[in-house]
Design a protein around this motif. Sequence first.
Motif, PDB file in Angstrom:
ATOM      1  N   ARG A 115     -13.595  -3.230   8.481  1.00  0.00           N
ATOM      2  CA  ARG A 115     -13.659  -4.686   8.631  1.00  0.00           C
ATOM      3  C   ARG A 115     -12.976  -5.140   9.917  1.00  0.00           C
ATOM      4  N   LEU A 116     -11.821  -4.577  10.231  1.00  0.00           N
ATOM      5  CA  LEU A 116     -11.111  -4.966  11.442  1.00  0.00           C
ATOM      6  C   LEU A 116     -11.912  -4.605  12.689  1.00  0.00           C
ATOM      7  N   GLU A 128     -13.624 -12.369  12.268  1.00  0.00           N
ATOM      8  CA  GLU A 128     -12.844 -13.228  11.376  1.00  0.00           C
ATOM      9  C   GLU A 128     -11.688 -12.454  10.734  1.00  0.00           C
ATOM     10  N   ALA A 129     -11.930 -11.197  10.396  1.00  0.00           N
ATOM     11  CA  ALA A 129     -10.853 -10.373   9.832  1.00  0.00           C
ATOM     12  C   ALA A 129      -9.742 -10.186  10.846  1.00  0.00           C
ATOM     13  N   ARG A 183      -5.766 -11.471  10.534  1.00  0.00           N
ATOM     14  CA  ARG A 183      -4.635 -10.566  10.755  1.00  0.00           C
ATOM     15  C   ARG A 183      -3.695 -11.124  11.810  1.00  0.00           C
ATOM     16  N   GLU A 184      -4.234 -11.660  12.883  1.00  0.00           N
ATOM     17  CA  GLU A 184      -3.389 -12.229  13.938  1.00  0.00           C
ATOM     18  C   GLU A 184      -2.550 -13.384  13.408  1.00  0.00           C
ATOM     19  N   ALA A 185      -3.144 -14.194  12.524  1.00  0.00           N
ATOM     20  CA  ALA A 185      -2.394 -15.307  11.945  1.00  0.00           C
ATOM     21  C   ALA A 185      -1.239 -14.811  11.088  1.00  0.00           C
ATOM     22  N   VAL A 186      -1.471 -13.745  10.347  1.00  0.00           N
ATOM     23  CA  VAL A 186      -0.403 -13.185   9.505  1.00  0.00           C
ATOM     24  C   VAL A 186       0.722 -12.628  10.371  1.00  0.00           C
TER      25      VAL A 186
END
Length: 422
Positions: free
Chosen positions: A242-243, A248-249, A253-256
């Motif tokens: 997925r990454l 979008e994935a 992840r960047e937001a987390v």
Amino acid sequence: MPDVFADLVGQDEAVTELRRAAAAAAAVLRAGAVDRAPVLIPAGDAADAPAGDAPTGGVDPAAGMTHAWIFTGPPGSGRSVAARAFAAALQCVHGTGCGECQGCRTTMGGTHADVRLVVPEGLSIGVNEMRALVLRAASTPSGGRWQVVIIEDADRLTEAAGNALLKAIEEPPPRTVFLLCAPSTHPDDISVTIRSRCRVIPLRQPPATAVAEVLVRRDGVAPDVAQWAAAAAQGHVGRARRLARDPEARKRREAVLAVPRRLTGVGAAFDAASALIEAAEAEAAASVTEADAAERAALETALGAGGTGRGASGAIRGAAGQLKELEKRQKSRATRAQRDALDRALVDLAGFYRDALTMALRAPVAPVHTDTAALAGAGAQKWDAEGALRRLEAVLACRAAIESNVKPRIAVEAMMLALWKG
């Protein structure tokens, strides 16, 4: 076409054992077809059985077949992949899992009549579902080989469902095989009595190099992207895919991974918790909305919605109970999807603090998140090893709390405050 075990990444020992068992199972069928009804070696007894006692046409019973298996391992290790591949090998006309015959192709494609797959859509697997499954599994295989029942996430069995399954495993039909998938054999994941009647196949977290190789070979991902995705996914093959392929994935992840920079005070901690929860809810909604709408439309059509014939309107009015039951299942599935999305975010966050800890300790290991290594290094200097460890433990405690049915918002807010305080 590659054989059925080709997608089981980095699990050479498990694949060897499963191949031997499939060959023994094929030999059992051959011997049973000529001499007697097929006999399975009881779980746990294969290693003790004398070689001459096996009805397997010369196959060593130490490598023999049994009627119940548990596949264990961390998320992404390939528990369900291993179970499906083994089911295909059992249905293979050659007994090898060739990947070419009809038994292999239909099993891997999910259309084999004698392979039943249980994937829990909600938070648990109930007793009614398990009783119906056990009843169907007792029938004679239509293809003449095995009835195979695969239960993904067997750790979600309710106590009553586990008891129903246990009875079937204790007194199995002659040609029925149960394949259970669970994180571990700990009593919290699978009951001791079920565990004692199954053979365990432990899987390990595949190395990043093996995951990257699969992404390049099977999915056509560029080598540098594959290496990054495999490391960032921490050995989880599905997440790495997925990454590597879903922008979008990568954004989620960047937001987390931006969370540590946002924790500047109490208010910021609560804001970060809200953002994390809302992102998980949005991701879950996007994954189930289309399926929910299709299910409801199909059920309404089956119940006569849109019909103009005599009694059609009365039929749809009388279907309120079935529609309510569908809504209940869909709500449970949405809750499960939200928790799964949130757990993926927490795993990413744990990886960040793991990087900070290893840098504080000057451990000679590669970082999980290479693109935030500088930020993790700054955190290591600010917090030292003890502070990084406390933060890592706070993330892991949040995961455990949610698994224990603490409300996700409460658990995440407590975690964010712990991360801010250090």
